[in-house]
Design a protein around this motif. Sequence first.
Motif, PDB file in Angstrom:
ATOM      1  N   VAL A   1       1.472  14.338  -0.320  1.00  0.00           N
ATOM      2  CA  VAL A   1       1.697  12.932  -0.673  1.00  0.00           C
ATOM      3  C   VAL A   1       0.387  12.168  -0.525  1.00  0.00           C
ATOM      4  N   GLU A   2      -0.057  11.528  -1.600  1.00  0.00           N
ATOM      5  CA  GLU A   2      -1.368  10.892  -1.617  1.00  0.00           C
ATOM      6  C   GLU A   2      -1.318   9.395  -1.375  1.00  0.00           C
ATOM      7  N   SER A   3      -0.132   8.800  -1.412  1.00  0.00           N
ATOM      8  CA  SER A   3       0.027   7.383  -1.073  1.00  0.00           C
ATOM      9  C   SER A   3       1.482   7.134  -0.721  1.00  0.00           C
ATOM     10  N   SER A   4       1.717   6.129   0.129  1.00  0.00           N
ATOM     11  CA  SER A   4       3.081   5.796   0.548  1.00  0.00           C
ATOM     12  C   SER A   4       3.290   4.290   0.516  1.00  0.00           C
ATOM     13  N   TYR A   5       4.464   3.891   0.056  1.00  0.00           N
ATOM     14  CA  TYR A   5       4.861   2.489   0.029  1.00  0.00           C
ATOM     15  C   TYR A   5       6.163   2.347   0.814  1.00  0.00           C
ATOM     16  N   ILE A   6       6.151   1.498   1.833  1.00  0.00           N
ATOM     17  CA  ILE A   6       7.281   1.339   2.733  1.00  0.00           C
ATOM     18  C   ILE A   6       7.937  -0.007   2.472  1.00  0.00           C
ATOM     19  N   ALA A   7       9.211   0.020   2.102  1.00  0.00           N
ATOM     20  CA  ALA A   7       9.952  -1.195   1.762  1.00  0.00           C
ATOM     21  C   ALA A   7      10.869  -1.602   2.908  1.00  0.00           C
ATOM     22  N   THR A   8      10.667  -2.807   3.420  1.00  0.00           N
ATOM     23  CA  THR A   8      11.548  -3.375   4.436  1.00  0.00           C
ATOM     24  C   THR A   8      11.678  -4.863   4.180  1.00  0.00           C
ATOM     25  N   ALA A   9      12.761  -5.442   4.679  1.00  0.00           N
ATOM     26  CA  ALA A   9      12.934  -6.887   4.574  1.00  0.00           C
ATOM     27  C   ALA A   9      13.260  -7.525   5.921  1.00  0.00           C
TER      28      ALA A   9
ATOM     29  N   THR B   1      -2.246  12.171   7.881  1.00  0.00           N
ATOM     30  CA  THR B   1      -3.032  12.680   6.749  1.00  0.00           C
ATOM     31  C   THR B   1      -4.133  11.731   6.306  1.00  0.00           C
ATOM     32  N   GLY B   2      -4.070  10.472   6.744  1.00  0.00           N
ATOM     33  CA  GLY B   2      -5.071   9.502   6.316  1.00  0.00           C
ATOM     34  C   GLY B   2      -4.825   8.902   4.950  1.00  0.00           C
ATOM     35  N   ALA B   3      -3.715   9.276   4.302  1.00  0.00           N
ATOM     36  CA  ALA B   3      -3.416   8.750   2.959  1.00  0.00           C
ATOM     37  C   ALA B   3      -3.073   7.264   3.039  1.00  0.00           C
ATOM     38  N   PRO B   4      -3.347   6.497   1.978  1.00  0.00           N
ATOM     39  CA  PRO B   4      -3.058   5.065   1.983  1.00  0.00           C
ATOM     40  C   PRO B   4      -1.580   4.770   2.269  1.00  0.00           C
ATOM     41  N   LEU B   5      -1.352   3.697   3.022  1.00  0.00           N
ATOM     42  CA  LEU B   5      -0.005   3.265   3.403  1.00  0.00           C
ATOM     43  C   LEU B   5       0.084   1.760   3.190  1.00  0.00           C
ATOM     44  N   VAL B   6       1.076   1.329   2.419  1.00  0.00           N
ATOM     45  CA  VAL B   6       1.261  -0.086   2.120  1.00  0.00           C
ATOM     46  C   VAL B   6       2.701  -0.479   2.438  1.00  0.00           C
ATOM     47  N   HIS B   7       2.868  -1.619   3.100  1.00  0.00           N
ATOM     48  CA  HIS B   7       4.202  -2.150   3.374  1.00  0.00           C
ATOM     49  C   HIS B   7       4.539  -3.228   2.352  1.00  0.00           C
ATOM     50  N   ILE B   8       5.786  -3.222   1.893  1.00  0.00           N
ATOM     51  CA  ILE B   8       6.229  -4.157   0.858  1.00  0.00           C
ATOM     52  C   ILE B   8       7.498  -4.869   1.310  1.00  0.00           C
ATOM     53  N   GLU B   9       7.492  -6.192   1.227  1.00  0.00           N
ATOM     54  CA  GLU B   9       8.704  -6.992   1.449  1.00  0.00           C
ATOM     55  C   GLU B   9       8.931  -7.858   0.220  1.00  0.00           C
TER      56      GLU B   9
END
Length: 380
Positions: free
Chosen positions: A49-57, A74-82
């Motif tokens: 997995v080369e990037s992850s997007y985490i959805a929470t509200a 792994t050091g791969a990019p991680l972004v949180h989304i609301e």
Amino acid sequence: MALNDLRPVYVIGIGMHPYQNVSETPYGVLGLTAARAALDDAAIAFSEVESSYIATAMLPLAPGRAILRHLGATGAPLVHIENASASGSAAFRQACIDVASGISDVSLALGVDKPKNSLKGERIAGVPFLAEDYIVPFTHFAMLADNYMKTNRVSPEDVALIAVKNLRNGALNPYAQRRQERTLEEVLSGKSVSGSITALQCCPVGEGAAATIVASGDAIHRLGIDPGRVIRVAASATRSQRVYDDAPRYDSMLTQETTALALRQAQRNPAQLDLIELHDAFSIEELEYVEVMGVVPDGQAVSALKDGMFDIGGKCAVSASGGLIAMGHPVGPTGLGQINELTLQLRHEAGARQQPDAKIALAHMVGVGSICYAHVLERP
């Protein structure tokens, strides 16, 4: 530029933690259950997995790292989304954009939530919204239901049939929060929430998680993924609310614009849809949305419903998962749960709730009325 102007994107893995009433289960366990299931379904390691997007509200600051570190640093990019109810849909779109653009070959969208904090930003924005204390969501939709019934000469019983259908579908879904079929009499006899809308015509807000992994064709070949189980993301569209001539129906007007954009991108029309998962937080929404989507003409949704058009096995199964009314609405994961249901259906792996010969599907989600997402998925 639209998603389908770039390289093709495919769903390769899906995973869920069942939606449920609030419990002592930590959010990390909810999220890990879904993420590990999606990795197992795709038959890949998290290191791919080369990037992850985490959805929470409703969770505290940056919960994704507390989940993903158990899968590997792994050091791969991680972004949180609301993005309110559409958080999961937004995360899915961003993962698709990553892959379509070539930034990543494999991307994870994970939605997880527990109802810890549901304070809307409008309440603390410092700019007063005069109707906020008077028109709460269920009142808004009760007013829409009243207007719909008067305009189209249908009854509260007709509107409640949406809940009967979706609760019947949810009874077949092992991930649904409500898994009990209900009669029309039971739906109508429940406590009135506002106007003619009863409790069983409203979605339950609990907890849960959903994970979806998307990948490029190159990654599918390189990782040896079974091409017979991948589902093409044919379109991704999003819009935000503007000023409409029919102001009280802003949810419907926004839905009309966004779904039309998605269908145009996919070069499909509403009559070609075999399945729709939509934002039915309240029963009236399904009737409004299938009409503005163009699935049926204005004012014809109730008659189509009674004819079985929206049933599993009908021309276009709507909310085969049970929808928000039965599947539940844990907010952050909800949009991803829709994608996962449609993926199961298009793989022809949905078991007792399988829509026969399903090939084309639409996922639709709105967030506090101000934003809308629509995705078209297709069986290759």
